[in-house]
Each structure stands twice: as C-alpha cells, then as structure tokens.
Design a protein around this motif. Structure first.
Motif, short mmCIF file in Angstrom:
data_model
loop_
_atom_site.label_atom_id
_atom_site.label_comp_id
_atom_site.label_asym_id
_atom_site.label_seq_id
_atom_site.Cartn_x
_atom_site.Cartn_y
_atom_site.Cartn_z
N PHE A 116 -12.94 5.64 5.55
CA PHE A 116 -12.67 5.05 4.23
C PHE A 116 -13.08 6.00 3.10
CE2 PHE A 116 -14.01 1.68 7.28
CZ PHE A 116 -12.73 1.27 7.60
N CYS A 135 -8.95 2.92 12.78
CA CYS A 135 -9.30 3.39 11.43
C CYS A 135 -9.64 4.88 11.46
CB CYS A 135 -10.48 2.60 10.86
SG CYS A 135 -10.06 0.89 10.48
N ALA A 174 -3.32 3.16 5.85
CA ALA A 174 -3.89 1.81 5.79
C ALA A 174 -3.75 1.09 7.12
CB ALA A 174 -3.17 1.00 4.71
N GLY A 182 -9.88 8.27 2.67
CA GLY A 182 -9.24 7.30 1.77
C GLY A 182 -8.42 6.25 2.50
N VAL A 183 -8.81 5.98 3.74
CA VAL A 183 -8.10 4.94 4.51
C VAL A 183 -8.47 3.57 3.95
CG1 VAL A 183 -7.99 3.87 6.81
CG2 VAL A 183 -7.96 6.37 6.59
N SER A 184 -7.50 2.66 3.92
CA SER A 184 -7.76 1.29 3.44
C SER A 184 -7.65 0.30 4.59
CB SER A 184 -6.75 0.89 2.36
OG SER A 184 -6.93 1.69 1.24
N LEU A 185 -8.60 -0.62 4.62
CA LEU A 185 -8.56 -1.69 5.62
C LEU A 185 -8.13 -2.96 4.89
CD1 LEU A 185 -9.10 -2.64 8.48
CD2 LEU A 185 -11.52 -2.84 7.92
N LEU A 186 -6.96 -3.47 5.24
CA LEU A 186 -6.39 -4.60 4.52
C LEU A 186 -6.53 -5.86 5.38
CD1 LEU A 186 -3.06 -2.72 3.64
CD2 LEU A 186 -5.14 -2.80 2.25
N ALA A 197 -0.18 4.37 9.48
CA ALA A 197 -0.67 3.00 9.23
C ALA A 197 -0.73 2.28 10.57
CB ALA A 197 0.28 2.27 8.29
N HIS A 251 0.84 -1.21 0.00
CA HIS A 251 0.00 0.00 0.00
C HIS A 251 0.87 1.26 0.00
CE1 HIS A 251 -3.98 1.74 0.39
NE2 HIS A 251 -3.42 2.68 1.12
N TYR A 300 -4.70 10.66 6.30
CA TYR A 300 -5.28 10.60 4.96
C TYR A 300 -4.48 9.63 4.06
CZ TYR A 300 -7.71 11.97 0.76
OH TYR A 300 -8.49 11.93 -0.35
N GLY A 301 -5.17 8.70 3.42
CA GLY A 301 -4.51 7.79 2.47
C GLY A 301 -3.78 6.62 3.12
#
Ligand code: NDP
Length: 327
Positions: free
Chosen positions: A257, A230, A238, A261-265, A216, A142, A235-236
């Motif tokens: 999210f 989260c 993960a 623009g947060v990503s949950l992996l 992160a 990411h 911003y951006g």
C-alpha cells in the motif's frame, strides 16, 4: 397459507423443514411480494444446514435473495403488479427470507427488476453475481481498464469467483483464475479465463512484496491469499476484497500500500445503498448473458433445498441453484 422453508432451533436440535405458514407469520413491512424464484447461495446453504451461525433468530424463513411480483404495497415506490428483486439487508438472516411463496419486507430494500431480465434469470445471478459486479465496478472506479493488464480472480470456481471471471472476460479483461480445482480448468476457460493458476501458489505465507504479476484482483478468499495477492499487484493497482473462504484473518504488511500505491477496496453487498444496487443490476441486465445463465441454472423445488444445500457445502454443485418456490 403459503409454502415455505423454515429453520428452527430447539430441544430437538437445528432443523430445516418444508412447511405451510399463515399470513400472520409474515415479517412486518410495507410491501408484500409474491415470490417467484429464489436461489441458494453459500450463505443460504450455511443457514439451511446450520453449519455456521447465519440465522440470528428462530424460527426463520431462509433465503437472502428473491425475485417476484408486488401483491400489496404501502410504499411510495411500489404498486401491486411491479416486478421486484431483493438481495441481503439481513433478509434470510434476521428477517424472513425468499425461500417461501410470500415475503413481506421494508420497501426500501427492494429494487425494480431490470426490464431486460426475468425473475428467473435474476435469481441465477443472485447475490453471487451481484457481488461480483460490485467488485468489477469498484475496480473500474479505480480506473482499472482491460488495457491496464491481467486481472486475477481467486476462488474462481465459487459463486462469486465464477461470476467475476465471466463478467470481466465479457468486458474484455484478460482474466487469470486461481483455483484449488485444477480439474475445473476447462470450465474456467469456458467462462473466459485466459490462464489458470493453482491456488496453492497463493495460500502459503509469502513475502511483503513479491513479483508484480497482476494489474488488479477480485478476491473472495481473504487470509494469506489476500495478503499474497496484495503483495503481487502492479504499482498503482487495486484489489476488490469481498470474501473469506480461506479465513477472516489478513496476515499482511503495509508494504504494497505504501511502496506500490496498491489500493484495497472493501466490497459489501448486504447493506449496500440502493443506487449502487440499481447500477450493478442494470449493468448485469445489459450484459446479454441469457445463454450462459440458462446453461448454468439447475432448477429445484423448495422440497429439494435441504439436500441441495448439503451438496453445495460439499462442493458437489456446479453452476447455480434456481429455486422455483411455486413448483
Ligand atoms: P463459494 O463456496 O461458492 O466459493 C468460494 C470458493 O473459494 C470455493 O469455490 C473455492 O474455489 C475457494 N475456496 C474455498 N475454500 C478455500 C480455502 N480454504 N482456501 C482458498 N480458497 C478456498 O462461496 P461464494 O462464492 O458464494 O462466496 C465466497 C466468499 O465471499 C464467502 O466468504 C462469502 O461469505 C463471501 N461473500 C461476501 C459477500 C459480500 O457482500 N461481501 C457477498 C457474497 C459472498 P476454488 O476451488 O476455485 O479455489
């Protein structure tokens, strides 16, 4: 005959015994492994004590991890004498596992033991270290780099958490460790954590969006903690999520999210494709952590596993339990 731990459930209740088994007992499979070492992860401790329904058929040999030498093989990728390693794939849950002197498995589940580490070292790393490395790789993919900012690790004194702290700090990240055991701050600093926070800051319900604190995170806790993590990612950024120590629920909103623009992996180690496993283990082997691995290992015998599993669930074990199945 070979020595093995065996979990059974019958009219006498849930029992885990050290016993001798004959080769007839081995699971179907195309590779027979002489096991050298196994370990006790949190999941193994649950299986051994029966505190959660990890074992899905009885009687069963527990142990989700093992390392050893191929004794016989009808699989194209392996021959007698090869050093191998196995994590997960339902072994120790529905197929006989690694807490025994022999294991017969599907060769598709095995990976070659990386040349740079011994069977003993691989089992000190175990599923906990392998999962932590999968989480780190997920963040790297990411584009999270040391210069991106601080990385939070929750459940930091746990198996996955402490490996995550160690690996991230070795790779040059500034690590913030969240723990319920502030008394273990010196231990977490010795792993490379730069800052320690009390997990109480994250475990109570928070707001949909909170102050952006970390680039992160690696989370082995789930539940409200994961929701707050989260909501606090820059911003951006993960979050690599792999565990549920606080709970399986996820009382969050979509705000982090869709507005940051947060990503949950999601990270699963059990059914992970072979190529990802090999990549994670090669990365672990290249990290030159031999001194650290030696320092955190407590070597035990099959005979000691039941008592040690109980201590592990009571939070009385620091470091990693290495099981010498031939001792
Ligand atoms: P451990 O028990 O070793 O570590 C869990 C840590 O979480 C504890 O040490 C504690 O750390 C923290 N914790 C415990 N209870 C709570 C709570 N109620 N609220 C908040 N924090 C808590 O387990 P592992 O590290 O082996 O595994 C962690 C999780 O990851 C488990 O849920 C496990 O099932 C999962 N897992 C998932 C894998 C996958 O493939 N996705 C693979 C391996 C594990 P502290 O005291 O420092 O706060």
């Amino acid at each position: 005959m070979y020595k093995s731990l065996l979990v059974d459930k019958n009219e006498q209740g849930y029992q885990t015994l050290l016993t001798e088994l004959s080769d007839d007992f081995l699971t179907e499979g195309d590779v027979l492994v002489d096991v050298a070492f196994s370990t006790i992860n949190y999941k193994d401790a649950l299986a051994i004590t029966g505190k959660a329904p990890v074992v899905r058929q009885f009687p069963l040999v527990p142990g989700i991890d093992f390392a050893g030498t191929v004794a016989q093989s009808a699989h194209a990728h392996f021959k007698a004498g090869d050093k191998v390693l196995l994590n997960g794939f339902g072994v120790g849950e529905k197929h006989h596992g690694g807490l025994a002197q022999k294991a017969r498995v599907n060769g598709d589940w095995l990976i070659p033991l990386p040349a740079a580490i011994s069977a003993e070292q691989a089992m000190v790393i175990g599923t906990a270290g392998y999962t932590a490395m999968l989480c780190v790789i997920a963040l790297e993919k990411h584009n999270i780099k040391p210069e991106s900012g601080d990385v939070l690790v929750t459940g930091a004194t746990g198996g996955v958490g402490s490996w995550a702290v160690k690996i991230l700090s070795e790779l040059g990240y500034r690590v913030v460790a969240s723990t319920g055991s502030m008394a273990q701050s010196d231990y977490l600093k010795s792993l490379g954590a730069s800052e320690i926070i009390d997990r109480a800051e994250l475990s109570q319900p928070g707001k949909p969006l909170m102050k952006e604190r970390w680039a992160a995170a690696i989370d082995s806790v789930g539940s409200t903690t994961l929701a707050n993590v989260c909501a606090s990612i820059q911003y951006g950024g993960a979050v690599a999520a792999c565990g549920l120590a606080q709970g399986m629920d996820f009382p969050a909103t979509v705000a982090p999210f869709i507005l940051r623009g947060v990503s949950l992996l999601g990270v699963d180690s059990v059914m992970r494709p072979l190529q990802d496993r090999i990549e994670a283990w090669e990365r672990l082997a290249q990290m030159d952590m031999a001194d650290y691995i030696d320092a955190i290992a407590t070597k035990i015998t099959l005979h000691e596993c039941v008592a040690k599993a109980d201590e592990l669930l009571k939070g009385q074990i620091t470091g990693r339990l290495l099981v010498d199945v031939n001792a």
